[in-house]
Design a protein around this motif. Structure first.
Motif, PDB file in Angstrom:
ATOM      1  N   SER A  67      35.639  51.092  36.612  1.00  0.00           N
ATOM      2  CA  SER A  67      34.713  50.014  36.984  1.00  0.00           C
ATOM      3  C   SER A  67      34.279  49.126  35.815  1.00  0.00           C
ATOM      4  O   SER A  67      34.205  47.905  35.972  1.00  0.00           O
ATOM      5  CB  SER A  67      33.491  50.577  37.697  1.00  0.00           C
ATOM      6  N   VAL A  75      36.050  41.799  38.532  1.00  0.00           N
ATOM      7  CA  VAL A  75      36.580  42.362  39.770  1.00  0.00           C
ATOM      8  C   VAL A  75      35.649  43.490  40.196  1.00  0.00           C
ATOM      9  O   VAL A  75      35.307  44.350  39.389  1.00  0.00           O
ATOM     10  CB  VAL A  75      38.018  42.904  39.572  1.00  0.00           C
ATOM     11  N   ARG A  76      35.221  43.464  41.449  1.00  0.00           N
ATOM     12  CA  ARG A  76      34.354  44.523  41.980  1.00  0.00           C
ATOM     13  C   ARG A  76      35.191  45.572  42.699  1.00  0.00           C
ATOM     14  O   ARG A  76      36.193  45.243  43.326  1.00  0.00           O
ATOM     15  CB  ARG A  76      33.341  43.925  42.954  1.00  0.00           C
ATOM     16  N   ILE A  77      34.733  46.817  42.615  1.00  0.00           N
ATOM     17  CA  ILE A  77      35.379  47.913  43.335  1.00  0.00           C
ATOM     18  C   ILE A  77      34.369  48.466  44.329  1.00  0.00           C
ATOM     19  O   ILE A  77      33.239  48.764  43.960  1.00  0.00           O
ATOM     20  CB  ILE A  77      35.839  49.030  42.371  1.00  0.00           C
ATOM     21  N   ARG A  78      34.791  48.558  45.583  1.00  0.00           N
ATOM     22  CA  ARG A  78      33.884  49.029  46.636  1.00  0.00           C
ATOM     23  C   ARG A  78      34.579  50.106  47.455  1.00  0.00           C
ATOM     24  O   ARG A  78      35.767  50.010  47.748  1.00  0.00           O
ATOM     25  CB  ARG A  78      33.519  47.844  47.526  1.00  0.00           C
ATOM     26  N   GLN A 109      44.176  41.104  40.327  1.00  0.00           N
ATOM     27  CA  GLN A 109      43.130  40.346  41.001  1.00  0.00           C
ATOM     28  C   GLN A 109      42.618  39.202  40.129  1.00  0.00           C
ATOM     29  O   GLN A 109      42.549  39.308  38.917  1.00  0.00           O
ATOM     30  CB  GLN A 109      41.966  41.261  41.379  1.00  0.00           C
ATOM     31  N   SER A 113      37.063  38.498  42.469  1.00  0.00           N
ATOM     32  CA  SER A 113      37.610  39.146  43.662  1.00  0.00           C
ATOM     33  C   SER A 113      37.105  40.581  43.780  1.00  0.00           C
ATOM     34  O   SER A 113      36.345  41.056  42.946  1.00  0.00           O
ATOM     35  CB  SER A 113      39.139  39.099  43.654  1.00  0.00           C
ATOM     36  N   GLU A 114      37.551  41.244  44.835  1.00  0.00           N
ATOM     37  CA  GLU A 114      37.069  42.594  45.137  1.00  0.00           C
ATOM     38  C   GLU A 114      38.231  43.477  45.574  1.00  0.00           C
ATOM     39  O   GLU A 114      39.128  43.033  46.274  1.00  0.00           O
ATOM     40  CB  GLU A 114      36.030  42.516  46.255  1.00  0.00           C
ATOM     41  N   THR A 116      38.787  46.961  47.672  1.00  0.00           N
ATOM     42  CA  THR A 116      38.069  47.824  48.601  1.00  0.00           C
ATOM     43  C   THR A 116      38.923  49.030  48.952  1.00  0.00           C
ATOM     44  O   THR A 116      40.097  48.893  49.292  1.00  0.00           O
ATOM     45  CB  THR A 116      37.727  47.058  49.900  1.00  0.00           C
ATOM     46  N   GLY A 132      43.058  44.395  48.174  1.00  0.00           N
ATOM     47  CA  GLY A 132      42.606  43.386  47.229  1.00  0.00           C
ATOM     48  C   GLY A 132      42.953  42.018  47.748  1.00  0.00           C
ATOM     49  O   GLY A 132      43.531  41.875  48.835  1.00  0.00           O
ATOM     50  N   GLU A 133      42.612  40.999  46.989  1.00  0.00           N
ATOM     51  CA  GLU A 133      42.963  39.639  47.395  1.00  0.00           C
ATOM     52  C   GLU A 133      44.418  39.335  47.097  1.00  0.00           C
ATOM     53  O   GLU A 133      45.009  38.449  47.686  1.00  0.00           O
ATOM     54  CB  GLU A 133      42.039  38.634  46.705  1.00  0.00           C
TER      55      GLU A 133
END
Length: 193
Positions: A67, A75-78, A109, A113-114, A116, A132-133
């Motif tokens: 992370s 870039v977010r990680i969910r 990414q 972006s994110e 998931t 991802g995107e």
């Protein structure tokens, strides 16, 4: 070779330093690729040994560890859902495979972006979707040589991850609907309660 180049760097004139620095970078890339190729060959043997371990704690740990790097790249990680699946694999092999998969997704990414992780289960298997995107295909970039090496290293890491996971009975596939990957994990000894 690396040591000779490093010593030459100290003695070289400014014009030669750029050439030597480039040669040193290429040498490091070759060393890294050789290590990955060896790892790929070794991945076939020995990773599928060991008691069944739960996927979720390892996945959470890898996500937590990567992370900060993802945040630097914006870039977010969910994570969504949970997974009770267990795999008969060495923890170190599972961790490395998940690190390679998530690292490859993070690298691809765009800023903002994110990624998931969507987890779900049915009586016969657990599904982990890494979305991802952008998927894991190639993308054009300005520095073709460095990008080519990076792309090759990413593909080798993905091949290692696939080999390790497949040795534990996991099916790894690209998702046709959303850019990303799908991991199909059979329940060890039936579904967990």
């Amino acid at each position: 070779m690396r040591c000779s180049l490093e010593l030459s760097l100290d003695e070289a004139a400014d014009q030669q330093q750029h050439t030597i620095t480039t040669a040193l970078e290429q040498t490091e890339d070759v060393i890294a690729l050789i290590r990955l190729m060896r790892e790929y060959l070794d991945a076939e043997h020995g990773e599928a040994e060991g008691p069944a371990i739960a996927l979720m704690p390892v996945l959470t740990s890898v996500s937590d560890d990567l992370s900060p790097w993802a945040a630097l790249r914006e870039v977010r990680i969910r994570m969504m859902g949970t997974c009770s699946a267990e795999l008969s694999i060495k923890a170190s092999g599972l961790r490395r495979a998940l690190e390679y998969l998530l690292s490859a997704m993070i690298e691809r990414q765009a800023a903002g972006s994110e990624i998931t992780f969507r987890m779900s289960e049915n009586p016969s298997e657990a599904l982990v979707r890494i979305e991802g995107e952008r998927g894991l295909g190639n993308q054009p970039n300005s520095n073709r040589t460095r990008d080519s090496v990076g792309s090759t290293m990413r593909r080798v890491r993905l091949a290692i991850a696939a080999r390790v996971l497949e040795s534990a009975g996991v099916t790894l596939a690209c998702d046709d609907d959303v850019p990303g990957l799908v991991l199909r994990l059979p329940h060890v000894g039936g579904p967990s309660v």
